[in-house]
Design a protein around this motif. Structure first.
Motif, PDB file in Angstrom:
ATOM      1  N   TYR A 256       0.851  -1.177   0.000  1.00 15.59           N
ATOM      2  CA  TYR A 256       0.000   0.000   0.000  1.00 15.59           C
ATOM      3  C   TYR A 256       0.887   1.227   0.000  1.00 15.59           C
TER       4      TYR A 256
ATOM      5  N   PHE B 108       2.086   5.128  -0.079  1.00  9.44           N
ATOM      6  CA  PHE B 108       1.676   6.402   0.500  1.00  9.44           C
ATOM      7  C   PHE B 108       1.119   7.320  -0.581  1.00  9.44           C
TER       8      PHE B 108
ATOM      9  N   ARG C 247       8.279   4.052  -1.090  1.00  8.36           N
ATOM     10  CA  ARG C 247       7.911   5.348  -1.676  1.00  8.36           C
ATOM     11  C   ARG C 247       8.568   6.504  -0.929  1.00  8.36           C
TER      12      ARG C 247
ATOM     13  N   ASP D 282      13.755  -3.977   2.400  1.00 10.11           N
ATOM     14  CA  ASP D 282      12.451  -4.484   1.961  1.00 10.11           C
ATOM     15  C   ASP D 282      12.612  -5.903   1.431  1.00 10.11           C
TER      16      ASP D 282
ATOM     17  N   MET E  78      11.544  -8.364   7.478  1.00  7.98           N
ATOM     18  CA  MET E  78      11.322  -7.703   8.770  1.00  7.98           C
ATOM     19  C   MET E  78      10.577  -8.586   9.777  1.00  7.98           C
TER      20      MET E  78
ATOM     21  N   ASP F 222       6.523   0.765   7.679  1.00  5.75           N
ATOM     22  CA  ASP F 222       5.093   0.632   7.395  1.00  5.75           C
ATOM     23  C   ASP F 222       4.824  -0.820   6.996  1.00  5.75           C
TER      24      ASP F 222
HETATM   25  N1  SAH Z   1       3.441   2.839   2.447  1.00  4.42           N
HETATM   26  C1  SAH Z   1       4.741   2.322   2.060  1.00  4.42           C
HETATM   27  C2  SAH Z   1       4.622   0.884   1.588  1.00  4.42           C
HETATM   28  C3  SAH Z   1       4.060  -0.039   2.649  1.00  4.42           C
HETATM   29  S1  SAH Z   1       3.496  -1.569   1.985  1.00  4.42           S
HETATM   30  C4  SAH Z   1       5.316   3.227   0.986  1.00  4.42           C
HETATM   31  O1  SAH Z   1       4.535   3.824   0.247  1.00  4.42           O
HETATM   32  O2  SAH Z   1       6.536   3.387   0.904  1.00  4.42           O
HETATM   33  C5  SAH Z   1       4.502  -2.724   2.891  1.00  4.42           C
HETATM   34  C6  SAH Z   1       5.925  -2.801   2.420  1.00  4.42           C
HETATM   35  O3  SAH Z   1       6.557  -3.783   3.208  1.00  4.42           O
HETATM   36  C7  SAH Z   1       6.087  -3.207   0.979  1.00  4.42           C
HETATM   37  O4  SAH Z   1       7.091  -2.435   0.367  1.00  4.42           O
HETATM   38  C8  SAH Z   1       6.490  -4.670   1.057  1.00  4.42           C
HETATM   39  O5  SAH Z   1       7.313  -5.091  -0.017  1.00  4.42           O
HETATM   40  C9  SAH Z   1       7.246  -4.689   2.371  1.00  4.42           C
HETATM   41  N2  SAH Z   1       7.240  -6.008   3.018  1.00  4.42           N
HETATM   42  C10 SAH Z   1       6.244  -6.914   3.068  1.00  4.42           C
HETATM   43  N3  SAH Z   1       6.607  -7.995   3.778  1.00  4.42           N
HETATM   44  C11 SAH Z   1       7.879  -7.766   4.180  1.00  4.42           C
HETATM   45  C12 SAH Z   1       8.832  -8.509   4.931  1.00  4.42           C
HETATM   46  N4  SAH Z   1       8.535  -9.718   5.414  1.00  4.42           N
HETATM   47  N5  SAH Z   1      10.036  -7.959   5.152  1.00  4.42           N
HETATM   48  C13 SAH Z   1      10.357  -6.741   4.650  1.00  4.42           C
HETATM   49  N6  SAH Z   1       9.504  -5.996   3.930  1.00  4.42           N
HETATM   50  C14 SAH Z   1       8.283  -6.490   3.691  1.00  4.42           C
END
Ligand code: SAH
Ligand code: ZN
Ligand code: ZN
Ligand code: ZN
Ligand code: ZN
Length: 441
Positions: free
Chosen positions: A150, A152, A179, A202, A221, A253
């Motif tokens: 999702y 921003f 982002r 990420d 993460m 996030d």
């Molecule tokens: N709002 C943020 C994006 C959040 S979406 C922006 O606009 O920059 C969640 C993010 O976490 C995504 O980029 C996704 O690739 C990352 N993500 C999902 N699971 C993850 C994990 N296990 N470890 C690290 N990053 C992860």
């Protein structure tokens, strides 16, 4: 009874799936732990994405271990980060007419590779501007349970960036915020006096096509796993050193899939990494952090980080159909900023209706009334909440006090004794996988 999964956390010596060390879980029933413990993938909640499973006490044969290692290797991306960096260098040398991006493989193509992708959809004439905003070029991953991305809205991203630069931060550890990372990178490239740096952590490896090893680490993460092993970990450690007085803040996030304890455990490890960079130990301070997450996770987050508080600011997203900013007349975003910085320092935009409450010493949303009895601005969702003298607290405006349940609740409810609540929101009647608070669109 309601069965749920409880996370026992990262365990030393845990077996690995393609996403790094698995996490240890146990099935719970009626809130009590019972049954065998097992390992499952840390990153994927959906068995379709990663079906790793192993009983904690299971004996795994040498042959199966070898096969598993082989499988894990086969699941790694076809190009390494290093190779992707070299490919990028070659790509930008190409004339516009030869710059193609395969939409099916989500990959920048070099002319020699066109043939292999000839029956794939591709984009042509990829401009430098497009290469500088990969979050626009790549399609957002949409798996609801695992890796929903999702992004921003520009308004929120701009707000976050202004906020942290006004607070004097010069380094941003962007954990799952591509982002924000992208906005910082572009601004740094365009404006000479803008001296903020960002490192993106990420799990989405597609980003390695656009950033060097100093700008992006492939990271999970949920188990604090650096896919690039020592080199990537070292990049992160170096970035956290506050050389020349450049202060660091971490902004994250994460996906809302539940596992708050797994995230908290990883974030504590990142905080420890920061603390260890300073010989004097940072006077027992914590690494400053913005954890962006829905308000209904407040108590879970505070369980792990008692120094955090929740800000009223509503974080908006581009690809959330419903959760747009309140003023546009649509549904309001439930996503907030949790931080260990002093709340009074987090200045929220007055032009969007936020105002400063001198008693609470923080900015609150326009609808958030200071309750004289609670002595606090009590609204969590931005609407004006009402005080219930029987419950001795403020509750949602739509709730009423039920005399048989002896608490405030929805008008429509059954007064029966309820099962143990949902793992995510604590409410009864559904499991985590069906939690309504998780469906964002
Ligand atoms: N709002 C943020 C994006 C959040 S979406 C922006 O606009 O920059 C969640 C993010 O976490 C995504 O980029 C996704 O690739 C990352 N993500 C999902 N699971 C993850 C994990 N296990 N470890 C690290 N990053 C992860
Ligand atoms: Zn292709
Ligand atoms: Zn107040
Ligand atoms: Zn009250
Ligand atoms: Zn009540």
């Amino acid at each position: 009874g309601v069965a749920a999964l409880a996370l026992l956390g990262p365990a030393p010596g845990a077996p690995c799936c393609p996403h790094g060390p698995a996490l240890l879980f146990v099935k719970t029933s009626q809130g009590t732990e019972e049954g065998r413990r097992f390992y499952a993938c840390s990153a994927c909640r959906d068995r379709k994405d990663c079906n790793f499973f192993q009983w904690e006490d299971e004996k795994v044969s040498e042959a199966r271990l070898a096969a598993r290692e082989e499988y894990n290797r086969s699941q790694q991306p076809c190009f390494t980060h290093r190779q992707n960096v070299d490919r990028y260098k070659n790509f930008v040398l190409l004339p516009l007419s030869k710059r193609r991006f395969c939409q099916e493989c989500q990959q920048l193509l070099l002319p020699a590779e066109w043939k292999k992708h000839s029956d794939h959809q591709f984009l042509c004439d990829i401009t430098t501007a497009q290469l500088k905003s990969p979050s626009q070029l790549l399609y957002p991953l949409e798996n609801k349970k695992t890796n929903a991305q999702y992004l921003f809205a520009d308004r929120s991203c701009q707000f976050l960036l202004n906020l942290l630069t006004d607070l004097g931060f010069r380094r941003v550890l962007s954990v799952g915020t591509p982002r924000l990372h992208e906005m910082i990178q572009s601004k740094a490239a365009q404006e000479e006096e803008f001296n903020v740096r960002s490192l993106l952590l990420d799990i989405d490896f597609r980003y390695s096509q656009f950033y060097t090893e100093d700008e992006f680490c492939h990271y999970n993460m949920f188990n604090h796993h650096f896919f690039g092993e020592e080199a990537a970990r070292e990049t992160c450690r170096k970035f956290l050193c506050e050389e020349n007085g450049e202060r660091v803040i971490m902004v994250t996030d994460p996906p809302f899939g539940g596992l708050v304890e797994a995230l908290a455990s990883s974030f504590k490890k990142l905080m420890a990494m920061w603390r260890e960079t300073e010989k004097e130990g940072h006077d027992n301070r914590e690494m400053p952090m913005f954890w962006i997450f829905p308000y209904f996770f407040e108590s879970r987050i505070l369980d792990f980080f008692p120094s955090f508080s929740m800000m009223d600011y509503q974080v908006d997203y581009d690809n959330h159909a419903l959760y747009k900013h309140g003023k546009t007349g649509r549904r309001q975003s439930p996503v907030r900023i949790f931080t260990n910085l002093t709340p009074s320092m987090i200045v929220l935009p007055e032009e969007e209706g936020y105002r400063f409450c001198t008693v609470c010493q923080r900015y609150v949303s326009s609808g958030n009334q200071h309750c004289e009895i609670c002595n606090s601005c009590t609204s969590k969702d931005g609407r004006r909440w009402k005080h219930c003298v029987l419950c001795k607290r403020c509750v949602k405006p739509s709730w009423f006090h039920c005399d048989s349940c002896k608490c405030c609740t929805l008008q429509k409810h059954s007064c029966e004794k309820t099962d143990s609540g949902c793992f995510v929101c604590g409410k009864a009647g559904h499991k985590r996988s069906a939690c309504p608070s998780l469906s964002r669109s």
